[in-house]
Write a protein that holds these residues in place. Structure first.
Motif, PDB file in Angstrom:
ATOM      1  N   TYR A 222       0.947  -1.117  -0.055  1.00 17.21           N
ATOM      2  CA  TYR A 222       0.064  -0.021   0.039  1.00 17.21           C
ATOM      3  C   TYR A 222       0.784   1.188   0.135  1.00 17.21           C
ATOM      4  CZ  TYR A 222      -2.677   3.915   2.212  1.00 17.21           C
ATOM      5  OH  TYR A 222      -3.291   4.984   2.402  1.00 17.21           O
ATOM      6  N   ASN A 225       2.541   1.730  -3.216  1.00 19.04           N
ATOM      7  CA  ASN A 225       1.357   2.139  -4.096  1.00 19.04           C
ATOM      8  C   ASN A 225       1.109   3.607  -4.003  1.00 19.04           C
ATOM      9  OD1 ASN A 225       1.262  -0.362  -5.051  1.00 19.04           O
ATOM     10  ND2 ASN A 225      -0.897  -1.155  -4.250  1.00 19.04           N
TER      11      ASN A 225
ATOM     12  N   TYR B  64      -2.813  -3.563 -11.191  1.00 15.69           N
ATOM     13  CA  TYR B  64      -1.303  -3.325 -10.811  1.00 15.69           C
ATOM     14  C   TYR B  64      -0.931  -1.681 -10.926  1.00 15.69           C
ATOM     15  CZ  TYR B  64      -1.405  -7.983 -11.100  1.00 15.69           C
ATOM     16  OH  TYR B  64      -1.674  -9.387 -10.870  1.00 15.69           O
ATOM     17  N   MET B  65      -0.089  -0.971 -10.047  1.00 18.30           N
ATOM     18  CA  MET B  65      -0.349   0.293  -9.589  1.00 18.30           C
ATOM     19  C   MET B  65      -0.053   1.282 -10.862  1.00 18.30           C
ATOM     20  SD  MET B  65      -1.885   1.384  -7.216  1.00 18.30           S
ATOM     21  CE  MET B  65      -2.199   3.140  -7.214  1.00 18.30           C
ATOM     22  N   ALA B  68      -2.880   1.781 -12.993  1.00 21.04           N
ATOM     23  CA  ALA B  68      -4.288   2.056 -12.314  1.00 21.04           C
ATOM     24  C   ALA B  68      -4.718   3.361 -12.791  1.00 21.04           C
ATOM     25  CB  ALA B  68      -4.030   2.117 -10.731  1.00 21.04           C
ATOM     26  N   SER B  70      -6.337   5.925 -11.783  1.00 22.99           N
ATOM     27  CA  SER B  70      -6.923   6.967 -10.874  1.00 22.99           C
ATOM     28  C   SER B  70      -7.457   8.256 -11.437  1.00 22.99           C
ATOM     29  CB  SER B  70      -5.691   6.968  -9.826  1.00 22.99           C
ATOM     30  OG  SER B  70      -4.588   7.742 -10.189  1.00 22.99           O
ATOM     31  N   SER B  77      -9.512   7.682  -6.569  1.00 24.44           N
ATOM     32  CA  SER B  77      -8.229   8.424  -6.531  1.00 24.44           C
ATOM     33  C   SER B  77      -7.041   7.472  -6.478  1.00 24.44           C
ATOM     34  CB  SER B  77      -8.123   9.343  -5.323  1.00 24.44           C
ATOM     35  OG  SER B  77      -8.015   8.725  -4.287  1.00 24.44           O
ATOM     36  N   GLN B  78      -5.831   7.871  -6.288  1.00 25.19           N
ATOM     37  CA  GLN B  78      -4.678   7.022  -6.465  1.00 25.19           C
ATOM     38  C   GLN B  78      -4.758   6.335  -4.780  1.00 25.19           C
ATOM     39  OE1 GLN B  78      -1.142   9.128  -6.321  1.00 25.19           O
ATOM     40  NE2 GLN B  78       0.189   7.159  -5.414  1.00 25.19           N
ATOM     41  N   ARG B  79      -5.121   7.311  -3.840  1.00 27.48           N
ATOM     42  CA  ARG B  79      -5.094   6.743  -2.619  1.00 27.48           C
ATOM     43  C   ARG B  79      -6.205   5.305  -2.495  1.00 27.48           C
ATOM     44  NH1 ARG B  79      -7.532   9.823   2.710  1.00 27.48           N
ATOM     45  NH2 ARG B  79      -9.572  10.016   1.625  1.00 27.48           N
ATOM     46  N   TYR B  81      -6.914   3.471  -5.344  1.00 27.89           N
ATOM     47  CA  TYR B  81      -6.485   2.311  -6.135  1.00 27.89           C
ATOM     48  C   TYR B  81      -5.101   1.753  -5.172  1.00 27.89           C
ATOM     49  CZ  TYR B  81      -8.906   2.810 -10.473  1.00 27.89           C
ATOM     50  OH  TYR B  81      -9.934   2.686 -11.297  1.00 27.89           O
ATOM     51  N   ALA B  82      -4.476   2.549  -4.432  1.00 30.80           N
ATOM     52  CA  ALA B  82      -3.271   2.208  -3.716  1.00 30.80           C
ATOM     53  C   ALA B  82      -3.739   1.013  -2.712  1.00 30.80           C
ATOM     54  CB  ALA B  82      -2.785   3.222  -3.014  1.00 30.80           C
ATOM     55  N   LEU B  83      -4.953   1.295  -1.904  1.00 30.77           N
ATOM     56  CA  LEU B  83      -5.272   0.411  -1.090  1.00 30.77           C
ATOM     57  C   LEU B  83      -5.993  -0.984  -1.792  1.00 30.77           C
ATOM     58  CD1 LEU B  83      -6.008  -0.730   1.647  1.00 30.77           C
ATOM     59  CD2 LEU B  83      -7.805   0.538   1.727  1.00 30.77           C
ATOM     60  N   ASN B  85      -5.433  -2.107  -4.724  1.00 25.10           N
ATOM     61  CA  ASN B  85      -4.482  -2.991  -5.479  1.00 25.10           C
ATOM     62  C   ASN B  85      -3.641  -3.736  -4.227  1.00 25.10           C
ATOM     63  OD1 ASN B  85      -5.528  -2.139  -7.792  1.00 25.10           O
ATOM     64  ND2 ASN B  85      -3.676  -1.063  -8.497  1.00 25.10           N
ATOM     65  N   ALA B  86      -3.395  -3.248  -3.214  1.00 25.44           N
ATOM     66  CA  ALA B  86      -2.693  -3.681  -2.144  1.00 25.44           C
ATOM     67  C   ALA B  86      -3.348  -4.967  -1.554  1.00 25.44           C
ATOM     68  CB  ALA B  86      -2.003  -2.779  -1.052  1.00 25.44           C
ATOM     69  N   SER B  87      -4.507  -4.496  -1.139  1.00 27.36           N
ATOM     70  CA  SER B  87      -5.379  -5.780  -0.636  1.00 27.36           C
ATOM     71  C   SER B  87      -5.330  -7.122  -1.478  1.00 27.36           C
ATOM     72  CB  SER B  87      -6.843  -5.308  -0.600  1.00 27.36           C
ATOM     73  OG  SER B  87      -7.478  -5.316  -1.936  1.00 27.36           O
TER      74      SER B  87
END
Lengths: 406, 406
Positions: A222, A225, B64-65, B68, B70, B77-79, B81-83, B85-87
């Motif tokens: 995260y 990312n 994959y970041m 994304a 976003s 938003s990027q935030r 997608y960041a979560l 994709n990390a999940s």
């Protein structure tokens, strides 16, 4: 100019280290020497003849089923080993992805490197506080039961890592320019700690590591990312307990384990080194040092007498001890020998600790809150006496756990 | 003699299939045809020109970041997608361990094969009931929120798997002589389902898969450690929903998702095929069919109108549908096209479903219990009316989730 910058930086570091020690209560002497992972007891069992033994080998091999030494002793049957070994399975897979190809044992000797490409530029947080709020939210979503942040402190970082292939020290691959450390805590199964020592109880450790691994990999991905750097570490790269104390998760107990208000000593720790802008947490004090001063239940319960009675000091028992810190020092050699002899990890110190307070039907939440208040007050002797009367710290049979509704 | 044995076996199978359908209420017609994974919508997006598109490719790449998409839209938003994709990260690592070397995409096109050697002989359980009790205990310890058992039913097993390399069908590697199927359920984050559609909400799916993977790998390893055979499967090898219904986890809703009493439709499913001696669970009926007959909130809320209004039937809309089962049939093509267009999975049907009942401060547990009683009674119309008045099924802003204490 560069020299001046360096001097200012060093002075700032020295000042901030003094102030963090004031906040945590750590007493670091001039003799302080950083630790090499090579001297950790598990690593020593792979190179140091003082620790290596047939029983030690059998202990490690027993984590794989055909070699498990299951027997008729309560808590050590095939069923118990079956669960204990399965509980480690996901951690082991992720540990070994790059083991053959690159010689990495991730989460144990090496930081995790199983990451996808992140975002090319850092996410523009409004402030470090906003970033810290998001981090707290995400860490809990990823499964962390506790999370805190501290500044990077080189003292607790290993001087070298241990190499799985050569069985010697090797340079640490963790960058040294990451300003923050996120420390996560993963609670272990409370019921299982009542059955220690047993192979069965080792399942609490195994699943604890499993969840730790998942939380760390997800959280570090995260942060990447978002466009920051993040290195997730578990048993590797640095000492977890002092970082956890600095990150406000709890205090250190007589048994050398972190004691938290929420789960007592029943916790696995993880840490992520990062340059994400973060606000450090404040170290938390709730009277553990003072309580452990009058309590020695863990020391008395430890079969190999690996935990000291008496006052904190800076005595060094063997090369697995940290030099130059005044604290209660556990004899890792005696501790590990006991593990090897019984072919399973132990944790009797967790079962015997008054801070290990599972919420049960008979001991409700309000009583635990009341007890905590008492234990952190001048009436701590009363708290200990009360707990001696009421708490059941006896070993429960494995069948008790298997039959218990969950 | 062998022929006689076979005839007896076939007759028993036919009888037991009739009786399981009586218990579940499944209406399987003579036209019934088993499903090939090749016809599943995700697989079709890799070979079928009717489904393939640039947007579909971008949808998958967006996990994959750096790819994304976003944007300023709330929840994308990027935030977010960041979560999201990390999940998925841990699931992806475990999925891909043997992808390059052996062409396996475990948990999606292939059953999990990441297992250590088990015990050479089966553990002698006192009875199948004892074994089932242990299984329930261990499944929950490994993180399953729900667990049930049904008999092997070939009807729901895929006729063929999908090959990641050739993008064609390939023989299923799951043995066909395993008598039982364990079905596990992993609850998804209730708060996040309020923010669908959004990239952020996809994090509930991602972490759901993550925990599913861990539970399945650990539980299957445990069964192998006992000395039995166990094959853990997730999206691969068989249809999860009918097996979950047969294993007593819940009923099928209008939206085609499993509805459970505990978590409504907010669940990820896993399944383990095994010869561990187990007692099958009893299918559970709590009036879902009758409730969905009078409720079409999911169908009305679905932007691409992929969920049918009206009665159950055996109409087939396209090759992604199962032939010969009377049910509400979702148009997977319309559904997936919407996902591709918004560059994220959806789940509006989960948000809109009256059975999606997160316990909140304002709607307490007793009210949910009361509502469930009402919904499963003849007063179900009153239950629906009441829910329409009280429940907030509106889309919540992503900022609401980020700011919410957890």
């Amino acid at each position: 100019m560069a020299q001046l910058d360096k001097n200012i930086r060093l002075a700032t570091e020295k000042r901030s280290k003094r102030s963090i020690d004031q906040l945590t209560g750590f007493k670091v002497t001039d003799a302080f020497t950083r630790f090499s992972q090579r001297d950790e007891i598990y690593c020593r069992s792979e190179w140091d003849e003082d620790v290596m033994s047939e029983k030690a080998s059998a202990f490690f091999q027993g984590y794989y089923m055909p070699n498990a030494r299951s027997r008729k002793t309560d808590g050590f049957s095939q069923r118990d080993y079956a669960l204990r070994n399965a509980s480690w399975h996901v951690t082991n897979i992720l540990r070994d992805v790059k083991r053959e190809s690159e010689g990495l044992k991730e989460g144990f000797f090496d930081h995790f490197s199983l990451h996808d490409e992140g975002w090319p530029e850092p996410y523009p947080f409004e402030s470090a506080q906003h970033a810290t709020n998001d981090l707290q939210k995400v860490a809990r979503f990823c499964g962390a039961d506790l999370v805190g942040v501290c500044d990077y402190d080189e003292r607790w970082v290993y001087t070298e890592a241990f190499c799985d292939k050569t069985k010697k020290g090797k340079p640490l691959s963790l960058p040294d320019d990451l300003p923050h450390v996120i420390v996560t805590g993963e609670a272990m199964d409370a019921d299982l700690t009542k059955t220690v020592p047993s192979a069965l109880a080792g399942s609490a450790t195994g699943m604890g590591y499993g969840y730790d691994t998942i939380t760390l990999l997800t959280l570090a991905q995260y942060i990447r990312n978002l466009g920051y750097r993040a290195y997730a570490t578990m048993n590797d790269s640095a000492l977890a307990v002092p970082l956890a104390v600095q990150a406000g998760l709890g205090e250190v107990g007589r048994h050398g384990l972190l004691i938290t208000e929420e789960f007592g000593p029943r916790l696995r720790l993880g840490k992520i080194f990062t340059d994400m802008p973060l606000v450090a947490s404040t170290p938390k004090k709730f009277g553990v040092k003072e309580f452990c001063d009058i309590c020695d239940r863990c020391a008395s319960a430890c079969p190999p007498k690996a935990i000291p009675h008496g006052e904190q000091n800076d005595q060094v028992l063997n090369r697995s001890n940290l030099i130059g810190v005044v604290k209660w020092t556990t004899d890792a050699e005696k501790c590990f020998k006991f593990w090897a002899n019984q072919n399973s990890d132990c944790s009797i110190c967790i079962r015997a600790c008054p801070y290990n307070r599972p919420v049960t039907r008979t001991m409700s939440r309000w009583y635990h809150r009341f007890w905590h208040k008492l234990a952190s007050s001048r009436l701590r002797k009363l708290a200990l006496w009360l707990d001696d009367q009421i708490a059941d710290r006896s070993r429960h049979k494995s069948g008790w756990w298997w039959a218990r509704k969950s």
